[in-house]
Design a protein around this motif. Structure first.
Motif, PDB file in Angstrom:
ATOM      1  N   LYS A  86      24.188  12.697  33.347  1.00 43.41           N
ATOM      2  CA  LYS A  86      24.276  11.321  33.855  1.00 43.41           C
ATOM      3  C   LYS A  86      25.700  10.786  33.701  1.00 43.41           C
ATOM      4  N   SER A  87      26.318  11.020  32.562  1.00 42.98           N
ATOM      5  CA  SER A  87      27.670  10.507  32.338  1.00 42.98           C
ATOM      6  C   SER A  87      28.669  11.128  33.315  1.00 42.98           C
ATOM      7  N   ILE A  88      28.474  12.400  33.633  1.00 45.62           N
ATOM      8  CA  ILE A  88      29.346  13.091  34.589  1.00 45.62           C
ATOM      9  C   ILE A  88      29.213  12.435  35.967  1.00 45.62           C
ATOM     10  N   LYS A  89      27.974  12.263  36.420  1.00 43.91           N
ATOM     11  CA  LYS A  89      27.729  11.665  37.737  1.00 43.91           C
ATOM     12  C   LYS A  89      28.181  10.206  37.787  1.00 43.91           C
ATOM     13  N   ASP A  90      27.923   9.457  36.718  1.00 49.04           N
ATOM     14  CA  ASP A  90      28.309   8.041  36.681  1.00 49.04           C
ATOM     15  C   ASP A  90      29.821   7.850  36.773  1.00 49.04           C
ATOM     16  N   ALA A  91      30.587   8.865  36.381  1.00 45.26           N
ATOM     17  CA  ALA A  91      32.045   8.786  36.409  1.00 45.26           C
ATOM     18  C   ALA A  91      32.621   9.044  37.803  1.00 45.26           C
ATOM     19  N   GLY A  92      31.759   9.436  38.750  1.00 48.32           N
ATOM     20  CA  GLY A  92      32.241   9.727  40.096  1.00 48.32           C
ATOM     21  C   GLY A  92      32.493  11.206  40.340  1.00 48.32           C
ATOM     22  N   ILE A  93      31.975  12.053  39.449  1.00 45.16           N
ATOM     23  CA  ILE A  93      32.083  13.501  39.634  1.00 45.16           C
ATOM     24  C   ILE A  93      30.858  13.937  40.431  1.00 45.16           C
ATOM     25  N   VAL A  94      31.098  14.492  41.620  1.00 46.59           N
ATOM     26  CA  VAL A  94      29.989  14.848  42.500  1.00 46.59           C
ATOM     27  C   VAL A  94      29.591  16.322  42.370  1.00 46.59           C
ATOM     28  N   ASP A  95      30.491  17.136  41.842  1.00 48.58           N
ATOM     29  CA  ASP A  95      30.166  18.539  41.586  1.00 48.58           C
ATOM     30  C   ASP A  95      31.063  19.034  40.460  1.00 48.58           C
ATOM     31  N   MET A  96      30.487  19.824  39.574  1.00 47.18           N
ATOM     32  CA  MET A  96      31.248  20.424  38.479  1.00 47.18           C
ATOM     33  C   MET A  96      30.703  21.821  38.253  1.00 47.18           C
ATOM     34  N   GLN A  97      31.601  22.781  38.180  1.00 49.63           N
ATOM     35  CA  GLN A  97      31.216  24.161  37.915  1.00 49.63           C
ATOM     36  C   GLN A  97      32.139  24.715  36.844  1.00 49.63           C
ATOM     37  N   ILE A  98      31.575  25.524  35.944  1.00 49.34           N
ATOM     38  CA  ILE A  98      32.365  26.193  34.915  1.00 49.34           C
ATOM     39  C   ILE A  98      32.148  27.696  35.058  1.00 49.34           C
ATOM     40  N   TYR A  99      33.256  28.427  35.070  1.00 47.54           N
ATOM     41  CA  TYR A  99      33.234  29.887  35.135  1.00 47.54           C
ATOM     42  C   TYR A  99      33.874  30.414  33.853  1.00 47.54           C
ATOM     43  N   VAL A 100      33.478  31.607  33.450  1.00 46.60           N
ATOM     44  CA  VAL A 100      34.044  32.206  32.239  1.00 46.60           C
ATOM     45  C   VAL A 100      34.342  33.681  32.484  1.00 46.60           C
ATOM     46  N   THR A 101      35.445  34.130  31.911  1.00 45.46           N
ATOM     47  CA  THR A 101      35.772  35.551  31.858  1.00 45.46           C
ATOM     48  C   THR A 101      36.279  35.808  30.446  1.00 45.46           C
ATOM     49  N   GLY A 102      35.634  36.731  29.743  1.00 48.65           N
ATOM     50  CA  GLY A 102      35.976  36.922  28.334  1.00 48.65           C
ATOM     51  C   GLY A 102      35.732  35.606  27.606  1.00 48.65           C
ATOM     52  N   ASN A 103      36.783  35.062  27.002  1.00 51.76           N
ATOM     53  CA  ASN A 103      36.612  33.772  26.325  1.00 51.76           C
ATOM     54  C   ASN A 103      37.394  32.654  27.038  1.00 51.76           C
ATOM     55  N   ARG A 104      37.903  32.924  28.243  1.00 57.54           N
ATOM     56  CA  ARG A 104      38.639  31.909  29.007  1.00 57.54           C
ATOM     57  C   ARG A 104      37.710  31.273  30.032  1.00 57.54           C
ATOM     58  N   MET A 105      37.702  29.938  30.053  1.00 57.63           N
ATOM     59  CA  MET A 105      36.854  29.198  30.984  1.00 57.63           C
ATOM     60  C   MET A 105      37.696  28.485  32.035  1.00 57.63           C
ATOM     61  N   PHE A 106      37.084  28.302  33.188  1.00 59.76           N
ATOM     62  CA  PHE A 106      37.683  27.545  34.282  1.00 59.76           C
ATOM     63  C   PHE A 106      36.655  26.549  34.780  1.00 59.76           C
ATOM     64  N   MET A 107      37.062  25.302  34.918  1.00 57.84           N
ATOM     65  CA  MET A 107      36.188  24.244  35.405  1.00 57.84           C
ATOM     66  C   MET A 107      36.731  23.739  36.738  1.00 57.84           C
ATOM     67  N   ILE A 108      35.842  23.587  37.702  1.00 58.73           N
ATOM     68  CA  ILE A 108      36.183  23.008  38.990  1.00 58.73           C
ATOM     69  C   ILE A 108      35.394  21.709  39.120  1.00 58.73           C
ATOM     70  N   MET A 109      36.101  20.623  39.357  1.00 60.08           N
ATOM     71  CA  MET A 109      35.481  19.305  39.511  1.00 60.08           C
ATOM     72  C   MET A 109      35.780  18.755  40.894  1.00 60.08           C
ATOM     73  N   GLU A 110      34.759  18.308  41.577  1.00 62.31           N
ATOM     74  CA  GLU A 110      34.913  17.572  42.831  1.00 62.31           C
ATOM     75  C   GLU A 110      34.551  16.124  42.519  1.00 62.31           C
ATOM     76  N   VAL A 111      35.458  15.207  42.847  1.00 61.38           N
ATOM     77  CA  VAL A 111      35.251  13.800  42.508  1.00 61.38           C
ATOM     78  C   VAL A 111      35.319  12.936  43.754  1.00 61.38           C
ATOM     79  N   ASP A 112      34.636  11.787  43.694  1.00 57.89           N
ATOM     80  CA  ASP A 112      34.709  10.850  44.802  1.00 57.89           C
ATOM     81  C   ASP A 112      35.792   9.807  44.542  1.00 57.89           C
TER      82      ASP A 112
END
Length: 113
Positions: free
Chosen positions: A37-63
């Protein structure tokens, strides 16, 4: 709807048990509803997290309502988000080049097809 994309990176502690637990917290249906809810309320319409080994990547689409300042303020005033962030920090670690207090570091776009 017009959106903007931001990408970030953060590391997990290099421990297979901790990485597995972190992934379980983020599996479908496991993230606390207050966090979603907090993510959506902030105007984030999509969020994805990917991981390889111990490194993460987050992709955020915002309005157009999203701002980092507003999100930071909302998170600071939300006890459940603070609890989640404290819990997640048991699994995460700052990137080697992060400044004091930085967690997720914004990535610079260097190529686009």
């Amino acid at each position: 709807m017009e959106t903007k994309r931001y990408c970030f990176s953060c590391d997990l502690k290099d421990d297979s048990k901790l990485i597995a637990e972190y992934k379980e917290y983020h599996a479908a249906g496991n993230i606390w509803p207050e966090i979603t809810k907090s993510i959506k309320d902030a105007g984030i319409v999509d969020m994805q997290i990917y991981v390889t080994g111990n490194r993460m990547f987050m992709i955020m689409e915002v309005d157009k309502t999203f701002s980092f300042e507003r999100k930071t303020e909302m998170d600071a005033n939300n006890p459940k988000v603070q609890e989640w962030e404290k819990l997640m920090w048991n699994y995460q670690q700052a990137l080697p080049w992060a400044k004091e207090g930085e967690k997720w570091i914004a990535l610079d776009s260097i190529f686009k097809l």
